[in-house]
Design a protein around this motif. Structure first.
Motif, PDB file in Angstrom:
ATOM      1  N   THR A  37       1.393   5.816  -9.826  1.00 14.36           N
ATOM      2  CA  THR A  37       1.092   4.944 -10.952  1.00 14.36           C
ATOM      3  C   THR A  37       2.086   3.799 -10.950  1.00 14.36           C
ATOM      4  O   THR A  37       3.080   3.835 -10.208  1.00 14.36           O
ATOM      5  N   GLY A  38       1.852   2.790 -11.751  1.00 14.83           N
ATOM      6  CA  GLY A  38       2.767   1.657 -11.810  1.00 14.83           C
ATOM      7  C   GLY A  38       2.122   0.495 -12.528  1.00 14.83           C
ATOM      8  O   GLY A  38       0.892   0.415 -12.639  1.00 14.83           O
ATOM      9  N   SER A  39       2.958  -0.417 -13.016  1.00 14.35           N
ATOM     10  CA  SER A  39       2.445  -1.596 -13.707  1.00 14.35           C
ATOM     11  C   SER A  39       1.746  -2.549 -12.747  1.00 14.35           C
ATOM     12  O   SER A  39       0.822  -3.273 -13.130  1.00 14.35           O
ATOM     13  N   SER A  40       2.164  -2.562 -11.522  1.00 17.89           N
ATOM     14  CA  SER A  40       1.534  -3.380 -10.484  1.00 17.89           C
ATOM     15  C   SER A  40       1.821  -2.740  -9.133  1.00 17.89           C
ATOM     16  O   SER A  40       2.739  -1.929  -8.998  1.00 17.89           O
ATOM     17  N   GLY A  41       1.009  -3.070  -8.148  1.00 17.14           N
ATOM     18  CA  GLY A  41       1.245  -2.590  -6.794  1.00 17.14           C
ATOM     19  C   GLY A  41       0.642  -1.242  -6.459  1.00 17.14           C
ATOM     20  O   GLY A  41       0.851  -0.729  -5.353  1.00 17.14           O
ATOM     21  N   LYS A  42      -0.134  -0.649  -7.381  1.00 18.23           N
ATOM     22  CA  LYS A  42      -0.695   0.674  -7.116  1.00 18.23           C
ATOM     23  C   LYS A  42      -1.638   0.659  -5.918  1.00 18.23           C
ATOM     24  O   LYS A  42      -1.529   1.492  -5.020  1.00 18.23           O
ATOM     25  N   THR A  43      -2.566  -0.293  -5.926  1.00 17.34           N
ATOM     26  CA  THR A  43      -3.588  -0.289  -4.883  1.00 17.34           C
ATOM     27  C   THR A  43      -3.005  -0.624  -3.515  1.00 17.34           C
ATOM     28  O   THR A  43      -3.344   0.018  -2.510  1.00 17.34           O
ATOM     29  N   SER A  44      -2.111  -1.603  -3.450  1.00 16.55           N
ATOM     30  CA  SER A  44      -1.514  -1.941  -2.151  1.00 16.55           C
ATOM     31  C   SER A  44      -0.665  -0.776  -1.637  1.00 16.55           C
ATOM     32  O   SER A  44      -0.663  -0.482  -0.430  1.00 16.55           O
ATOM     33  N   THR A  45       0.042  -0.100  -2.529  1.00 12.22           N
ATOM     34  CA  THR A  45       0.832   1.068  -2.108  1.00 12.22           C
ATOM     35  C   THR A  45      -0.086   2.181  -1.629  1.00 12.22           C
ATOM     36  O   THR A  45       0.188   2.835  -0.606  1.00 12.22           O
ATOM     37  N   LYS A  46      -1.168   2.395  -2.360  1.00 12.81           N
ATOM     38  CA  LYS A  46      -2.143   3.406  -1.926  1.00 12.81           C
ATOM     39  C   LYS A  46      -2.660   3.101  -0.530  1.00 12.81           C
ATOM     40  O   LYS A  46      -2.775   4.000   0.315  1.00 12.81           O
ATOM     41  N   GLU A  47      -2.961   1.839  -0.258  1.00 14.51           N
ATOM     42  CA  GLU A  47      -3.510   1.477   1.043  1.00 14.51           C
ATOM     43  C   GLU A  47      -2.470   1.622   2.154  1.00 14.51           C
ATOM     44  O   GLU A  47      -2.801   1.998   3.282  1.00 14.51           O
ATOM     45  N   MET A  48      -1.212   1.337   1.835  1.00 15.08           N
ATOM     46  CA  MET A  48      -0.160   1.567   2.828  1.00 15.08           C
ATOM     47  C   MET A  48      -0.021   3.052   3.145  1.00 15.08           C
ATOM     48  O   MET A  48       0.100   3.449   4.312  1.00 15.08           O
ATOM     49  N   LEU A  49      -0.051   3.874   2.103  1.00  9.00           N
ATOM     50  CA  LEU A  49       0.030   5.318   2.319  1.00  9.00           C
ATOM     51  C   LEU A  49      -1.185   5.818   3.097  1.00  9.00           C
ATOM     52  O   LEU A  49      -1.060   6.656   3.995  1.00  9.00           O
ATOM     53  N   ARG A  50      -2.363   5.287   2.752  1.00 11.39           N
ATOM     54  CA  ARG A  50      -3.562   5.688   3.486  1.00 11.39           C
ATOM     55  C   ARG A  50      -3.426   5.374   4.978  1.00 11.39           C
ATOM     56  O   ARG A  50      -3.776   6.194   5.834  1.00 11.39           O
ATOM     57  N   ALA A  51      -2.902   4.185   5.305  1.00  9.04           N
ATOM     58  CA  ALA A  51      -2.738   3.803   6.704  1.00  9.04           C
ATOM     59  C   ALA A  51      -1.771   4.740   7.423  1.00  9.04           C
ATOM     60  O   ALA A  51      -2.008   5.140   8.569  1.00  9.04           O
ATOM     61  N   ILE A  52      -0.682   5.094   6.739  1.00  8.60           N
ATOM     62  CA  ILE A  52       0.298   6.014   7.339  1.00  8.60           C
ATOM     63  C   ILE A  52      -0.326   7.382   7.580  1.00  8.60           C
ATOM     64  O   ILE A  52      -0.205   7.967   8.665  1.00  8.60           O
ATOM     65  N   PHE A  53      -1.019   7.904   6.565  1.00  6.28           N
ATOM     66  CA  PHE A  53      -1.602   9.242   6.689  1.00  6.28           C
ATOM     67  C   PHE A  53      -2.780   9.256   7.660  1.00  6.28           C
ATOM     68  O   PHE A  53      -3.013  10.258   8.338  1.00  6.28           O
ATOM     69  N   ASN A  54      -3.521   8.151   7.729  1.00  8.26           N
ATOM     70  CA  ASN A  54      -4.588   8.071   8.727  1.00  8.26           C
ATOM     71  C   ASN A  54      -4.018   8.224  10.130  1.00  8.26           C
ATOM     72  O   ASN A  54      -4.608   8.902  10.985  1.00  8.26           O
ATOM     73  N   ARG A  55      -2.888   7.605  10.350  1.00  5.02           N
ATOM     74  CA  ARG A  55      -2.236   7.682  11.659  1.00  5.02           C
ATOM     75  C   ARG A  55      -1.693   9.094  11.907  1.00  5.02           C
ATOM     76  O   ARG A  55      -1.777   9.617  13.030  1.00  5.02           O
TER      77      ARG A  55
END
Length: 319
Positions: free
Chosen positions: A183-201
């Motif tokens: 969660t967060g006031s901003s940056g949730k979606t971009s952080t989610k996408e970074m985590l998704r890229a890491i976990f996809n790898r």
């Protein structure tokens, strides 16, 4: 060793049986009723001791490694009752549903239709339509019992939103999947996408589930969790809020293994009051963190002390 989240499930839903860890490649021989329990718990990881089928079998195991998946039904009626605490009405003893929906406009054979009351529409007004679209079970609120079509199979609950969340929690915990909530006031979606890229790898894209679109509210979080299936190894779930009291039920629904606060900023101050109020609400994400879970906080952020206190005895990572 059971991880914290799955131990919660075993204590909460299977506490009347003795659960014993066994080889990850084997599961105890069982009749169909108990094989279902093994499968939804991850099959090869558990046996249930002191049940009639186990008596005298000693080391007789059947290799179920390749069948350690959910059965065709996403949940049986009795599991829905256990998960939601509701009351079943007009249902057969052995029924189940294959999917869960809140949209009566979509054909969903053998589904559970959850009637969500909203600002513009109330799902209770569309129960007949849901049945025509294939619903096998209706989830309705107790105070709306009068609108239930005669003879329709239903689960009666105090709050359909809470029931939706409870069912999603049940489904998430019975699968051997790790959950990251953020969660967060901003940056949730971009952080989610970074985590998704890491976990996809790390795991392969087919084994990773992440929040779709802007579905991070009281309805969207359970919707995302109910997309989990046996192939998933990890999920990344966004949790949003603009009022006090919204993050805690989402934390309870996700039961995260890691909980991340991305940022504390001047968002929704009309309801949250101050940066400290934002931090207080966001830090409720740690309320249902798994016993062995990790809290992740922004370094030198407003409300840092509030968030640190909320993490309690959990390990804390700062970035």
């Amino acid at each position: 060793m059971l991880d914290g989240a799955r131990k919660l499930l075993l204590d909460e839903y299977y506490g009347n049986r003795e659960i014993v860890a066994v080889s990850p490649h084997y599961a105890a021989y069982a009749d169909e009723k108990y094989r279902h329990s093994l499968q939804v718990l991850g099959a090869g990881n558990f046996i249930i001791r002191h049940e009639p089928w186990f008596a005298g079998r000693g080391e007789e195991f059947v290799d179920l490694a390749k069948t350690a998946v959910l059965l065709h039904d996403i949940a049986r009626f009795d599991e829905i009752r256990e998960a939601t605490g509701g009351t079943l009405l007009n249902t057969p003893s052995d029924g189940g549903v294959e999917s869960v929906t809140t949209d009566s406009r979509v054909a969903a054979p053998q589904s559970l239709f959850i009637a969500i009351p909203g600002e513009k529409f109330d799902g209770h007004d569309f129960l007949e339509t849901a049945l025509k679209q294939g619903a096998a079970l209706l989830c309705i609120e107790r105070e709306k019992l009068a609108v239930l079509p005669a003879g329709a199979p239903a689960i009666i609950v105090d709050s359909t939103i809470r029931a939706y969340q409870d069912l999603a929690r049940f489904h998430r915990l019975r699968l051997p999947v790790k959950a990251v909530a953020l969660t967060g006031s901003s940056g949730k979606t971009s952080t989610k996408e970074m985590l998704r890229a890491i976990f996809n790898r790390a795991y392969g894209a087919e084994h990773v589930l992440a929040t779709e679109g802007n579905t991070n509210n009281q309805i969207g979080v359970p919707q995302n969790l109910l997309r989990l299936d046996a192939k998933h190894k990890i999920c990344i779930i966004e949790c949003g809020t603009n009022h006090h009291g919204e993050i805690e039920p989402l934390s309870r629904t996700v039961c995260p293994d890691a909980a991340l606060i991305v940022s504390i900023g001047r968002c929704h101050l009309e309801n949250l009051g101050s940066l400290e109020g934002v931090a207080t609400e966001k830090s409720k994400l740690f309320r249902h963190l798994a016993p062995d879970g990790t809290a992740v906080l922004p370094l030198n952020s407003a409300g840092a002390e509030i968030m640190t206190r909320a993490a309690g005895n959990h390990p804390v990572l700062r970035y």
